[in-house]
Design a protein around this motif. Structure first.
Motif, mmCIF file in Angstrom:
data_model
loop_
_atom_site.group_PDB
_atom_site.id
_atom_site.type_symbol
_atom_site.label_atom_id
_atom_site.label_comp_id
_atom_site.label_asym_id
_atom_site.label_seq_id
_atom_site.Cartn_x
_atom_site.Cartn_y
_atom_site.Cartn_z
ATOM 1 N N LYS A 53 0.797 -1.168 -0.032
ATOM 2 C CA LYS A 53 0.052 -0.038 -0.018
ATOM 3 C C LYS A 53 0.788 1.092 0.001
ATOM 4 O O LYS A 53 0.730 2.260 -0.940
ATOM 5 N N GLN A 111 2.221 1.774 -3.320
ATOM 6 C CA GLN A 111 1.230 2.131 -4.529
ATOM 7 C C GLN A 111 0.907 3.761 -4.232
ATOM 8 O O GLN A 111 0.796 4.492 -5.239
ATOM 9 N N ASP A 112 0.944 4.063 -2.931
ATOM 10 C CA ASP A 112 0.778 5.502 -2.436
ATOM 11 C C ASP A 112 1.860 6.439 -3.362
ATOM 12 O O ASP A 112 1.713 7.407 -3.647
ATOM 13 N N TRP A 123 3.837 5.646 -5.748
ATOM 14 C CA TRP A 123 3.705 5.869 -7.398
ATOM 15 C C TRP A 123 2.613 6.540 -7.678
ATOM 16 O O TRP A 123 2.578 7.339 -8.453
ATOM 17 N N ARG A 124 1.514 6.652 -7.017
ATOM 18 C CA ARG A 124 0.503 7.665 -7.234
ATOM 19 C C ARG A 124 0.683 9.152 -7.101
ATOM 20 O O ARG A 124 0.490 9.828 -8.002
ATOM 21 N N ASP A 125 1.502 9.361 -5.923
ATOM 22 C CA ASP A 125 1.999 10.777 -5.761
ATOM 23 C C ASP A 125 2.948 11.177 -6.847
ATOM 24 O O ASP A 125 3.078 12.410 -7.265
ATOM 25 N N GLU A 174 3.022 10.376 -10.074
ATOM 26 C CA GLU A 174 2.354 10.348 -11.242
ATOM 27 C C GLU A 174 1.389 11.720 -11.134
ATOM 28 O O GLU A 174 0.732 12.021 -12.158
ATOM 29 N N ARG A 175 1.009 12.418 -10.051
ATOM 30 C CA ARG A 175 0.337 13.526 -10.007
ATOM 31 C C ARG A 175 1.184 14.703 -10.811
ATOM 32 O O ARG A 175 2.184 15.014 -10.823
#
Length: 65
Positions: A22, A25-26, A28-30, A32-33
């Motif tokens: 988790k 994933q967080d 990677w998500r940050d 891509e912003r």
């Protein structure tokens, strides 16, 4: 011969592993912003005028983000 079970010790890493996934994933998500663009007042006024014109004459408006 009895089977000696390690009990919860064998599951400790599996439960911690979910938290690692988790967190990754967080991260990677940050990454891509994309930062919000800065809209100057003239562009904002142009957007408002186009929307008002479309509303007045019942035209379709496509807004993409």
């Amino acid at each position: 011969m009895a089977i000696r079970d390690r009990g919860m010790k064998k599951w400790q890493f599996a439960f911690g592993h979910l938290e690692l996934i988790k967190g990754q994933q967080d991260l990677w998500r940050d990454q891509e912003r994309i930062a919000k663009p800065i809209v100057d007042p003239y562009e904002l006024e142009e957007f408002n005028q186009r929307i008002a014109y479309a509303m007045e004459y019942n035209l379709a408006v496509i807004i993409t983000i």
